[in-house]
Design a protein around this motif. Structure first.
Motif, PDB file in Angstrom:
ATOM      1  N   TYR A  35       0.853  -1.182   0.000  1.00 58.01           N
ATOM      2  CA  TYR A  35       0.000   0.000   0.000  1.00 58.01           C
ATOM      3  C   TYR A  35       0.895   1.241   0.000  1.00 58.01           C
ATOM      4  CZ  TYR A  35      -3.795  -3.096   1.627  1.00 58.01           C
ATOM      5  OH  TYR A  35      -4.726  -4.099   1.737  1.00 58.01           O
ATOM      6  N   PRO A  43      -4.242   4.524   3.644  1.00 55.87           N
ATOM      7  CA  PRO A  43      -3.429   3.741   2.712  1.00 55.87           C
ATOM      8  C   PRO A  43      -4.190   3.403   1.438  1.00 55.87           C
ATOM      9  CG  PRO A  43      -3.236   2.888   4.947  1.00 55.87           C
ATOM     10  CD  PRO A  43      -4.359   3.889   4.961  1.00 55.87           C
ATOM     11  N   LEU A  91       3.655   1.005   2.641  1.00 56.23           N
ATOM     12  CA  LEU A  91       3.332   0.019   3.676  1.00 56.23           C
ATOM     13  C   LEU A  91       3.215  -1.372   3.073  1.00 56.23           C
ATOM     14  CD1 LEU A  91       0.520   2.123   5.362  1.00 56.23           C
ATOM     15  CD2 LEU A  91       2.650   1.480   6.498  1.00 56.23           C
ATOM     16  N   THR A 102      -7.044 -11.323   8.878  1.00 61.88           N
ATOM     17  CA  THR A 102      -6.455 -10.049   9.271  1.00 61.88           C
ATOM     18  C   THR A 102      -5.165  -9.782   8.514  1.00 61.88           C
ATOM     19  OG1 THR A 102      -7.368 -10.264  11.484  1.00 61.88           O
ATOM     20  CG2 THR A 102      -5.505  -8.768  11.222  1.00 61.88           C
ATOM     21  N   PHE A 105       0.273  -5.171   9.278  1.00 65.73           N
ATOM     22  CA  PHE A 105       1.072  -4.169   8.584  1.00 65.73           C
ATOM     23  C   PHE A 105       2.444  -3.990   9.217  1.00 65.73           C
ATOM     24  CE2 PHE A 105      -1.665  -1.976   5.499  1.00 65.73           C
ATOM     25  CZ  PHE A 105      -2.889  -2.529   5.811  1.00 65.73           C
ATOM     26  N   GLY A 106       3.400  -3.684   8.361  1.00 68.19           N
ATOM     27  CA  GLY A 106       4.702  -3.258   8.838  1.00 68.19           C
ATOM     28  C   GLY A 106       4.697  -1.777   9.146  1.00 68.19           C
ATOM     29  N   PRO A 107       5.825  -1.248   9.624  1.00 67.43           N
ATOM     30  CA  PRO A 107       5.897   0.165  10.008  1.00 67.43           C
ATOM     31  C   PRO A 107       6.012   1.111   8.824  1.00 67.43           C
ATOM     32  CG  PRO A 107       8.009  -0.886  10.323  1.00 67.43           C
ATOM     33  CD  PRO A 107       7.059  -1.977   9.925  1.00 67.43           C
TER      34      PRO A 107
ATOM     35  N   TYR B  36      -9.635  -0.665  11.729  1.00 64.99           N
ATOM     36  CA  TYR B  36      -8.193  -0.598  11.977  1.00 64.99           C
ATOM     37  C   TYR B  36      -7.875   0.695  12.717  1.00 64.99           C
ATOM     38  CZ  TYR B  36      -6.777  -4.528   8.992  1.00 64.99           C
ATOM     39  OH  TYR B  36      -6.570  -5.778   8.466  1.00 64.99           O
ATOM     40  N   GLN B  38      -4.578   3.408  13.553  1.00 57.72           N
ATOM     41  CA  GLN B  38      -3.242   3.776  13.109  1.00 57.72           C
ATOM     42  C   GLN B  38      -2.682   4.908  13.942  1.00 57.72           C
ATOM     43  OE1 GLN B  38      -2.753   5.150   9.009  1.00 57.72           O
ATOM     44  NE2 GLN B  38      -0.664   4.354   8.963  1.00 57.72           N
ATOM     45  N   SER B  41       3.382   7.334  12.329  1.00 57.17           N
ATOM     46  CA  SER B  41       4.615   6.623  11.978  1.00 57.17           C
ATOM     47  C   SER B  41       4.517   5.106  12.177  1.00 57.17           C
ATOM     48  CB  SER B  41       5.807   7.170  12.784  1.00 57.17           C
ATOM     49  OG  SER B  41       5.975   8.540  12.529  1.00 57.17           O
ATOM     50  N   GLN B  42       3.308   4.588  12.187  1.00 53.45           N
ATOM     51  CA  GLN B  42       3.123   3.144  12.261  1.00 53.45           C
ATOM     52  C   GLN B  42       2.136   2.705  11.200  1.00 53.45           C
ATOM     53  OE1 GLN B  42       2.276   1.464  16.107  1.00 53.45           O
ATOM     54  NE2 GLN B  42       3.520   2.964  17.200  1.00 53.45           N
ATOM     55  N   GLY B  43       2.168   1.410  10.878  1.00 47.70           N
ATOM     56  CA  GLY B  43       1.168   0.868   9.980  1.00 47.70           C
ATOM     57  C   GLY B  43      -0.143   0.651  10.711  1.00 47.70           C
ATOM     58  N   PRO B  44      -1.245   0.546   9.980  1.00 47.92           N
ATOM     59  CA  PRO B  44      -2.538   0.278  10.619  1.00 47.92           C
ATOM     60  C   PRO B  44      -2.518  -1.041  11.395  1.00 47.92           C
ATOM     61  CG  PRO B  44      -2.843   0.966   8.340  1.00 47.92           C
ATOM     62  CD  PRO B  44      -1.382   0.716   8.528  1.00 47.92           C
ATOM     63  N   PHE B  46      -5.113  -3.979  13.126  1.00 47.15           N
ATOM     64  CA  PHE B  46      -6.466  -4.530  13.210  1.00 47.15           C
ATOM     65  C   PHE B  46      -7.010  -4.377  14.622  1.00 47.15           C
ATOM     66  CE2 PHE B  46      -9.899  -7.419  12.294  1.00 47.15           C
ATOM     67  CZ  PHE B  46     -10.098  -8.131  13.464  1.00 47.15           C
ATOM     68  N   TYR B  87      -9.998   3.633  11.182  1.00 45.33           N
ATOM     69  CA  TYR B  87     -10.539   3.400   9.852  1.00 45.33           C
ATOM     70  C   TYR B  87     -11.630   2.328   9.907  1.00 45.33           C
ATOM     71  CZ  TYR B  87      -6.322   5.712   8.028  1.00 45.33           C
ATOM     72  OH  TYR B  87      -5.313   6.599   7.759  1.00 45.33           O
ATOM     73  N   LEU B 101      -7.602  -3.913   0.966  1.00 43.57           N
ATOM     74  CA  LEU B 101      -8.344  -3.061   1.875  1.00 43.57           C
ATOM     75  C   LEU B 101      -8.505  -1.677   1.249  1.00 43.57           C
ATOM     76  CD1 LEU B 101      -6.687  -4.056   5.266  1.00 43.57           C
ATOM     77  CD2 LEU B 101      -8.784  -4.933   4.236  1.00 43.57           C
ATOM     78  N   PHE B 103      -9.209   1.930   2.164  1.00 43.77           N
ATOM     79  CA  PHE B 103      -9.247   2.853   3.298  1.00 43.77           C
ATOM     80  C   PHE B 103      -9.821   4.199   2.855  1.00 43.77           C
ATOM     81  CE2 PHE B 103      -6.669   0.805   6.605  1.00 43.77           C
ATOM     82  CZ  PHE B 103      -6.013  -0.185   5.884  1.00 43.77           C
TER      83      PHE B 103
END
Lengths: 114, 113
Positions: A35, A43, A91, A102, A105-107, B36, B38, B41-44, B46, B87, B101, B103
């Motif tokens: 993403y 995203p 991402l 589910t 996600f990574g950072p 989700y 968020q 500075s991080q990913g979403p 769940f 989200y 997904l 968003f």
């Protein structure tokens, strides 16, 4: 256990250069997603892999973007001739299979094109 | 894919219950509702997913009325660390689907002391 990891965490490049962004999914996860997230937006889907093959690349904005996952684990997102508009957070997410499983996600990798 | 609509932002205080409502008028029979969270500075991440009625986990509750055209995420006794973007997504569940997904812009929840 280990989550999704992405490297580098930050990448600064110049317009016109080539970049590679790496994603290490959770071990055993067959589905992998890329993403892109711009500031203030959610995203945006780019590409989806099931195993080694790209099952859906409908989100790739143009042919400068390409992704591979040769062994069904690590994936690399490749961007050629970068443009300033490519600046965003990229991402990666993985899940154990399709369906409603589910996505983890990574950072993200923050890409800045100067 | 069903489009979702949720408030752009909400404010709350520590210890309060927060309810974020999302509308998804065009939800299909096979679609699930997923939320989700968020942080910057991080990913979403769940939070919760449901199909109908009520789902509860250690983090939140999700209320879905019979017509499934809306859903409400309920966060009990929020703390400062719950400040994040939330989200609401509609995720199809059918064989062979990409399940990418989709968003929106999410709801920015700001929790104050």
């Amino acid at each position: 256990g280990a989550g999704v990891s992405q490297t580098p965490s930050n990448k600064v490049t110049e317009k016109g250069k080539y970049v590679e962004l790496r994603c290490d999914p959770i071990s055993g996860h067959t589905a992998l997603y890329w993403y892109r997230q711009s500031l203030g937006q959610g995203p945006e889907f780019l590409i989806y892999f099931q195993g080694t093959g790209a099952a859906d690349d409908s989100g790739l904005p143009n042919d400068r973007f390409f992704a591979v996952r040769p062994e069904g684990s690590v994936s690399t997102l490749k961007i050629q001739r970068t443009e300033r508009g490519d600046s965003a957070v990229y991402l990666c997410a993985s899940s154990s299979s399709e369906g409603t499983d589910t996505q983890y996600f990574g950072p993200g990798t923050r890409l800045t094109v100067l | 894919l069903a489009k979702t609509t949720q408030p752009i932002s909400m404010d709350s205080y520590e210890g309060q219950e927060v309810n974020i409502t999302c509308s998804h008028n065009n939800i299909a029979t096979n679609d699930y509702i997923t939320w989700y969270q968020q942080f910057p500075s991080q990913g979403p991440r769940f939070i919760i997913q449901g199909y109908k009625t009520k789902v509860t986990n250690e983090v939140a509750s999700l209320f879905i009325p019979a017509d499934r055209k809306s859903s409400t995420l309920s966060l009990p006794r929020v703390s400062l660390s719950d400040t994040a973007v939330y989200y609401c997504l509609v995720v199809p569940n059918y064989g062979g689907a990409t399940n990418k997904l989709i968003f929106g812009t999410g709801t920015l929840l700001a929790v104050q002391p």
